[in-house]
Motif scaffolding. Sequence first.
Motif, PDB file in Angstrom:
ATOM      1  N   LYS A  79       1.024   4.082  -2.947  1.00  0.00           N
ATOM      2  CA  LYS A  79       0.720   5.465  -2.583  1.00  0.00           C
ATOM      3  C   LYS A  79       1.859   6.395  -3.017  1.00  0.00           C
TER       4      LYS A  79
ATOM      5  N   ASN B 241       0.814  -1.222   0.000  1.00  0.00           N
ATOM      6  CA  ASN B 241       0.000   0.000   0.000  1.00  0.00           C
ATOM      7  C   ASN B 241       0.845   1.269   0.000  1.00  0.00           C
ATOM      8  N   SER B 242       1.862   1.272   0.839  1.00  0.00           N
ATOM      9  CA  SER B 242       2.681   2.491   0.882  1.00  0.00           C
ATOM     10  C   SER B 242       3.442   2.668  -0.428  1.00  0.00           C
TER      11      SER B 242
END
Lengths: 559, 559
Positions: free
Chosen positions: B440, B436-437
């Motif tokens: 992002k 996810n990071s």
Amino acid sequence: MSALRMQMISPRTVRFLSRGRSEFLAGSNGAQRSGGGPSVRALTSPPLSYSITRRSLSSLSGTRRGLPKEKMSENGVVPRAKVLTIDTMNPTVKNVEYAVRGPIVARAVELERELSEGMKKPFVEVIKANIGDAHAMGQQPITFFRQVLALCSYPELLNDSAFPEDAKSRAYYILQSCGGNSMGSYSPSQGIDSVREDVAHYIERRDGGVPCDPDNIYLTTGASDGIMTMLKLLVCGEGANRTGVMISIPQYPLYSATLAELGAVQINYYLNEDKCWSLDISELQRALDEARHYCNPRALCIINPGNPTGQVQSRQCIEDVIQFAEKERLFLLADEVYQDNVYADGCQFHSFKKVLYEMGPEYSNTVELASFHSTSKCYMGECGFRGGYMEIINMDDDVKAQLTKLVSVRLCAPVPGQALMDLVVNPPQPGEPSYNSFIKERTATLSALAEKAKLTEEILNTVQGIHCNPVQGAMYSFPRITIPEKAIKEATDNGQLPDMFYCMKMLEETGICLVPGSGFGQKDGTYHFRMTILPPIDKLRILLSKVKEFHQKFTWQYS
Amino acid sequence: MSALRMQMISPRTVRFLSRGRSEFLAGSNGAQRSGGGPSVRALTSPPLSYSITRRSLSSLSGTRRGLPKEKMSENGVVPRAKVLTIDTMNPTVKNVEYAVRGPIVARAVELERELSEGMKKPFVEVIKANIGDAHAMGQQPITFFRQVLALCSYPELLNDSAFPEDAKSRAYYILQSCGGNSMGSYSPSQGIDSVREDVAHYIERRDGGVPCDPDNIYLTTGASDGIMTMLKLLVCGEGANRTGVMISIPQYPLYSATLAELGAVQINYYLNEDKCWSLDISELQRALDEARHYCNPRALCIINPGNPTGQVQSRQCIEDVIQFAEKERLFLLADEVYQDNVYADGCQFHSFKKVLYEMGPEYSNTVELASFHSTSKCYMGECGFRGGYMEIINMDDDVKAQLTKLVSVRLCAPVPGQALMDLVVNPPQPGEPSYNSFIKERTATLSALAEKAKLTEEILNTVQGIHCNPVQGAMYSFPRITIPEKAIKEATDNGQLPDMFYCMKMLEETGICLVPGSGFGQKDGTYHFRMTILPPIDKLRILLSKVKEFHQKFTWQYS
């Protein structure tokens, strides 16, 4: 040059030898008809490629340019010839040879694969003693260096209390010199300013205060990159005016490979094996005088401590070389990447720069010198980071501007390698938290190397038919081996060089991968191999006893 | 070629401009008589170096070889001539130009120093919009990548619970592939086996399943290194048989610089500015047909997405280019380092490899292609690590063996760069802790770039006398600028190219460092500059408004 400029290995052989492998390389020749296992023997059909010369093309009026005539009518099919074939590629590239990763290494990689697939061999492990790759042989990196590199890679760690303060401050200092405080930004093409300054301070300390201008420092992608760049600058002229470059024989094949690629003339001067591979000025003079008949000698390359020969030059000898370069107007290239690797009693490393300055302004204001250092050798052994620097002395300002321009096209040397170079020239200082462990690690590595250098010399000299000069420095032994006449004949009958035949047999029977002396050059009729002293001492003992055993068996077999 | 092969800047000028600096470079010309501040104007004396030709030497019978006669009698003193001078150095190196780090950048560095020393300027900061160096402009690295690199640098961190598990397992996987589990060991010359396998998988995913053989992958020291190596292989022949290489105009000057160094013939084909820098096959044909009169055209280079022009090629266009290469027997070089940098609606990146395979065996079995990628651009911007790869399609096996041999001389690409390349082609996957990071961060960077691409186009197009094509991709705008006749005359009277005159004035007045269009090539009579879109958006706004203001003032001043 005869021993070095050998006929190329057939590219098809090479392809076969290296199929699915990356370590290949057509280095020194000979493997194609070696006794190197079944995979090597199968190659007798002619090359697939066919020649497309401009001459043949220009006669094809009306046909589509580039398709060889003879191919256009076969069965009405028009197979498309390759644009780039062995016959239409850069001819100077074809002349390049690099034995350290040559066919014998390709075979070693093949053998490793075969072992891993469960094939039975007379050994359980391949030992690669062909290349000065310390970490691959189990040497541990210097903790401080790697801590700083980790901090520079991921600066969040600057908040981690587990890291010593000096590592943090060093990382902070390096990052401050990077664009956007990131190792991910380009550096100036000549290298990070602060690193060049640290290199200059290091050189001044090393050379007892002889001044060093950071503006004369170029950070490079390993020493090889710097050497190639300098040789590139030096090449000009055609025919008998072509630039000639003097290199020692035996030599590190980067030199012969680069000169071949650049189309420069290689001028061999022979080191004196009987005097522990020392350099005689009279031999330099002989080589130079002969060379002046067919080229324009402009540069003289020295490797000190020596690769592959392990000698450490005396101060007097360096002075003589500088005098010679001054008298004969030669640009000096001093490859000093093993400057910390000096083991023998009474030997000491003297930099060309220092000696040059001590000889007074007649020399220090005139003799052009480029010296090279690297992160790859010494006690660090950090080859993979490709760090290095060169220092340029007395270079013409206009040429220097051209050099700076030239290196800019590749943008910059890898920044992690630059950071590592900075740590090498600016290690922990007394009183800093990491100082003691740094000294301990460095000493341990250098002591172990000294011990291994001695052990190698001692054991090899117990073997009848092997003579090994003292390994005074660097990371290699380069013993002379007696190859029986019968073996020489068998090799020659098979179109193979005798030392390649010997090394290939050793590899097949023992799993030990060495590089034949012919890959470095040697006097006609003499044979050698290069073996690194890098394996851990226990493994080195096993390796040396296997070499001994093999040599005795080989000698017996061919007597 | 006229716009690109300009007279070299005098090396003394260069030396002066770059005194004590490392970013110099003699790129495109013109600065020596520019209005660029007092330091530039002072340079009118002739070069210090004097010519030493072989001709003059051979006439010096009895004198020491290499000392020019005329210098020997002066006051009885014998100054030692340099071995290496501008007249005796490699002539092809002198022909090299690299505008991206040219004299205008040297002046920018000078201005920065002057500012830091407290000198008054009409600006408080130099903004370097000359080079695609994302981190230097404040872009943050991808956390996951840097975590893994830190772990690989200092494997003790594998015990640190602060690091996510996927970063650890990735580091472990990379280290397992390194000799001695250390990034400090050499890799195979072609690159670490597992990294090449990951690159192959990446290419297969990217290209919708088109197969990729890891044996066709070479890891490189940035894309530049791969491009230079491929061009080096292609060069042969002399005179009218000399290898010609087609490059787009405008181009990235790595191409012209490398061709100059190799002594190959540069064949210019012009991109169509009126159609958003698209590539017309008819223009390729024109350029090729003309070139066949004076050289042997063998290769065609494409940059997609375009540098400096920012266009993204349509699938149809790529197909047409491949067809053209097949028909005309040209080796294709596809520079695809901006493959993730596509911003404009309706635009999409199509790899040459994919299109080639989709065109069927007539093409996919024949057309020779090398494509290049890098860690330096896209969302990573990790220029300093010098990571990259090339994929080779349909290369003759014998030539491939030669390529592998050639790259072995430099031993290997930097291992940290190889590790980073591995992360780029094998980033965190859905379900992994860092996924996810990662997404992002990547999205944020690419969205910001898209926004900045649009903003740049919009603002520049509000200025009368500036026309900016849409920045569909890559990292640059390359707007066309109208330079008033009076300014052209003033520049020409001073021996300066009008766009260099314009950019140097902009730098002196605003602190903004751009690269004149002449450094990339442009149609005669048109003028451009290249400006990166990389500054943070607030700074970019300021930069664009300053450019606008400068252009208006400049136009008014010279009308």
